[in-house]
Design a protein around this motif. Structure first.
Motif, mmCIF file in Angstrom:
data_model
loop_
_atom_site.group_PDB
_atom_site.id
_atom_site.type_symbol
_atom_site.label_atom_id
_atom_site.label_comp_id
_atom_site.label_asym_id
_atom_site.label_seq_id
_atom_site.Cartn_x
_atom_site.Cartn_y
_atom_site.Cartn_z
ATOM 1 N N ASP A 143 0.823 -1.216 0.000
ATOM 2 C CA ASP A 143 0.000 0.000 0.000
ATOM 3 C C ASP A 143 0.854 1.262 0.000
ATOM 4 O OD1 ASP A 143 -2.350 -1.439 -0.025
ATOM 5 O OD2 ASP A 143 -2.652 -1.315 2.152
ATOM 6 N N VAL A 144 1.920 1.245 0.774
ATOM 7 C CA VAL A 144 2.806 2.405 0.851
ATOM 8 C C VAL A 144 3.529 2.592 -0.488
ATOM 9 C CG1 VAL A 144 4.896 3.326 1.945
ATOM 10 C CG2 VAL A 144 3.058 2.350 3.347
ATOM 11 N N LEU A 145 3.992 1.502 -1.076
ATOM 12 C CA LEU A 145 4.669 1.586 -2.370
ATOM 13 C C LEU A 145 3.731 2.133 -3.437
ATOM 14 C CD1 LEU A 145 7.130 1.193 -4.133
ATOM 15 C CD2 LEU A 145 6.465 -1.216 -4.425
ATOM 16 N N GLU A 146 2.490 1.651 -3.422
ATOM 17 C CA GLU A 146 1.496 2.139 -4.381
ATOM 18 C C GLU A 146 1.280 3.649 -4.201
ATOM 19 O OE1 GLU A 146 -2.639 0.323 -4.535
ATOM 20 O OE2 GLU A 146 -1.492 -0.820 -6.029
ATOM 21 N N GLY A 147 1.184 4.087 -2.956
ATOM 22 C CA GLY A 147 1.024 5.511 -2.680
ATOM 23 C C GLY A 147 2.229 6.316 -3.149
ATOM 24 N N ALA A 148 3.420 5.772 -2.990
ATOM 25 C CA ALA A 148 4.634 6.467 -3.433
ATOM 26 C C ALA A 148 4.684 6.571 -4.955
ATOM 27 C CB ALA A 148 5.873 5.744 -2.909
ATOM 28 N N VAL A 149 4.262 5.520 -5.644
ATOM 29 C CA VAL A 149 4.233 5.539 -7.107
ATOM 30 C C VAL A 149 3.240 6.594 -7.588
ATOM 31 C CG1 VAL A 149 3.599 4.209 -9.174
ATOM 32 C CG2 VAL A 149 5.068 3.177 -7.428
ATOM 33 N N VAL A 150 2.069 6.636 -6.964
ATOM 34 C CA VAL A 150 1.061 7.629 -7.336
ATOM 35 C C VAL A 150 1.591 9.039 -7.082
ATOM 36 C CG1 VAL A 150 -1.218 8.557 -6.732
ATOM 37 C CG2 VAL A 150 -0.917 6.107 -7.070
ATOM 38 N N ALA A 151 2.214 9.257 -5.943
ATOM 39 C CA ALA A 151 2.753 10.586 -5.627
ATOM 40 C C ALA A 151 3.843 10.982 -6.619
ATOM 41 C CB ALA A 151 3.300 10.605 -4.204
ATOM 42 N N ALA A 152 4.724 10.054 -6.942
ATOM 43 C CA ALA A 152 5.791 10.343 -7.909
ATOM 44 C C ALA A 152 5.204 10.673 -9.277
ATOM 45 C CB ALA A 152 6.745 9.162 -8.009
ATOM 46 N N GLN A 153 4.186 9.926 -9.662
ATOM 47 C CA GLN A 153 3.538 10.159 -10.951
ATOM 48 C C GLN A 153 2.879 11.539 -10.972
ATOM 49 O OE1 GLN A 153 3.728 8.059 -13.538
ATOM 50 N NE2 GLN A 153 2.496 9.342 -14.855
ATOM 51 N N ALA A 154 2.196 11.909 -9.916
ATOM 52 C CA ALA A 154 1.535 13.222 -9.855
ATOM 53 C C ALA A 154 2.570 14.351 -9.939
ATOM 54 C CB ALA A 154 0.710 13.344 -8.569
ATOM 55 N N LYS A 155 3.673 14.200 -9.223
ATOM 56 C CA LYS A 155 4.727 15.220 -9.266
ATOM 57 C C LYS A 155 5.308 15.331 -10.670
ATOM 58 C CE LYS A 155 6.004 14.263 -4.494
ATOM 59 N NZ LYS A 155 7.021 13.620 -3.635
ATOM 60 N N ALA A 156 5.526 14.193 -11.317
ATOM 61 C CA ALA A 156 6.089 14.197 -12.670
ATOM 62 C C ALA A 156 5.150 14.895 -13.644
ATOM 63 C CB ALA A 156 6.365 12.758 -13.124
ATOM 64 N N GLU A 157 3.860 14.643 -13.513
ATOM 65 C CA GLU A 157 2.895 15.273 -14.423
ATOM 66 C C GLU A 157 2.941 16.791 -14.292
ATOM 67 O OE1 GLU A 157 1.653 13.491 -16.785
ATOM 68 O OE2 GLU A 157 2.516 11.787 -15.743
ATOM 69 N N GLN A 211 -1.861 16.743 -19.151
ATOM 70 C CA GLN A 211 -2.976 17.241 -18.355
ATOM 71 C C GLN A 211 -4.010 16.147 -18.109
ATOM 72 O OE1 GLN A 211 -3.861 20.582 -20.925
ATOM 73 N NE2 GLN A 211 -2.964 22.038 -19.492
ATOM 74 N N ALA A 212 -4.299 15.360 -19.131
ATOM 75 C CA ALA A 212 -5.257 14.262 -18.968
ATOM 76 C C ALA A 212 -4.716 13.226 -17.988
ATOM 77 C CB ALA A 212 -5.559 13.617 -20.328
ATOM 78 N N GLN A 213 -3.429 12.914 -18.085
ATOM 79 C CA GLN A 213 -2.821 11.952 -17.173
ATOM 80 C C GLN A 213 -2.825 12.488 -15.750
ATOM 81 O OE1 GLN A 213 -2.177 8.883 -17.552
ATOM 82 N NE2 GLN A 213 -0.987 8.421 -15.745
ATOM 83 N N ALA A 214 -2.575 13.781 -15.579
ATOM 84 C CA ALA A 214 -2.601 14.376 -14.237
ATOM 85 C C ALA A 214 -3.981 14.224 -13.615
ATOM 86 C CB ALA A 214 -2.204 15.853 -14.304
ATOM 87 N N GLN A 215 -5.042 14.438 -14.405
ATOM 88 C CA GLN A 215 -6.400 14.264 -13.886
ATOM 89 C C GLN A 215 -6.661 12.808 -13.507
ATOM 90 O OE1 GLN A 215 -8.945 15.909 -16.942
ATOM 91 N NE2 GLN A 215 -8.914 17.933 -16.002
ATOM 92 N N ARG A 216 -6.224 11.886 -14.347
ATOM 93 C CA ARG A 216 -6.423 10.456 -14.040
ATOM 94 C C ARG A 216 -5.693 10.064 -12.757
ATOM 95 N NH1 ARG A 216 -5.936 9.965 -19.837
ATOM 96 N NH2 ARG A 216 -3.712 9.544 -19.634
#
Length: 181
Positions: free
Chosen positions: A100-114, A148-153
């Motif tokens: 769960d923590v790893l999944e959250g870190a991946v999501v956070a990294a993805q959001a920052k990258a977007e 922008q679309a990826q950031a929303q997703r």
């Protein structure tokens, strides 16, 4: 280490440098995206990461087409911002996180990258338009729309994951998790 052009005297020099920097960022983030689907269990997130990996390859192609149209090559520079996001995720991975923590870190990294990519493309489009580079601005605009679309997703997925994790911890609505300090 970043190597700016031999001279940075004109707006086109800066434009080519910034274009090279986003080219570097896309390549770094493509490496992360190749590994990321295997780090997460959420099928929606896995699918989103796979889709974004494909979009990233297309975006790199658009950037290379822009360089070709401009009669230039990418400068030998590194996006330190993208590199930092990659390193940050690696630090979490090295901490042996729960799934769960790893999944959250991946999501956070993805959001920052977007958001990094959106900022870069927005600035490049404005410069391309100011220079009268309409076709370049259109290709950059395609990349921006995808980001922008990826950031929303990814923001939608982040909210779902946060709610699921809060429910697992027994946190309701506005309740806060207390931590010992």
């Amino acid at each position: 280490m970043s190597t700016p052009p031999m001279t940075m005297k004109t707006p086109i020099d800066l434009f080519l440098y910034e274009l090279s920097e986003i080219h570097s960022a896309e390549q770094i983030l493509a490496q992360v995206l190749e590994q990321a689907p295997g780090m997460v269990q959420n099928p929606q997130l896995q699918q989103g990461l796979l889709q974004h990996a494909q979009e990233t390859r297309q975006q790199i192609g658009n950037l290379e087409q822009i360089f070709q149209q401009m009669g230039a090559q990418p400068l030998p520079t590194t996006s330190h911002a993208a590199q930092g996001l990659q390193q940050s995720l690696q630090e979490v991975i090295q901490a042996d996180p729960s799934p769960d923590v790893l999944e959250g870190a991946v999501v956070a990294a993805q959001a920052k990258a977007e958001h990094l990519e959106i900022a870069c493309y927005t600035g490049l489009i404005a410069k391309a338009q100011a220079m009268g580079q309409t076709e370049v601005a259109q290709l950059l605009g395609q990349n921006l729309q995808q980001e922008q679309a990826q950031a929303q997703r990814i923001e939608g997925i982040a909210q779902q994951l946060a709610q699921q994790q809060a429910a697992m911890m027994g946190v309701q609505g506005g309740d806060q998790v207390s931590a010992s300090m």
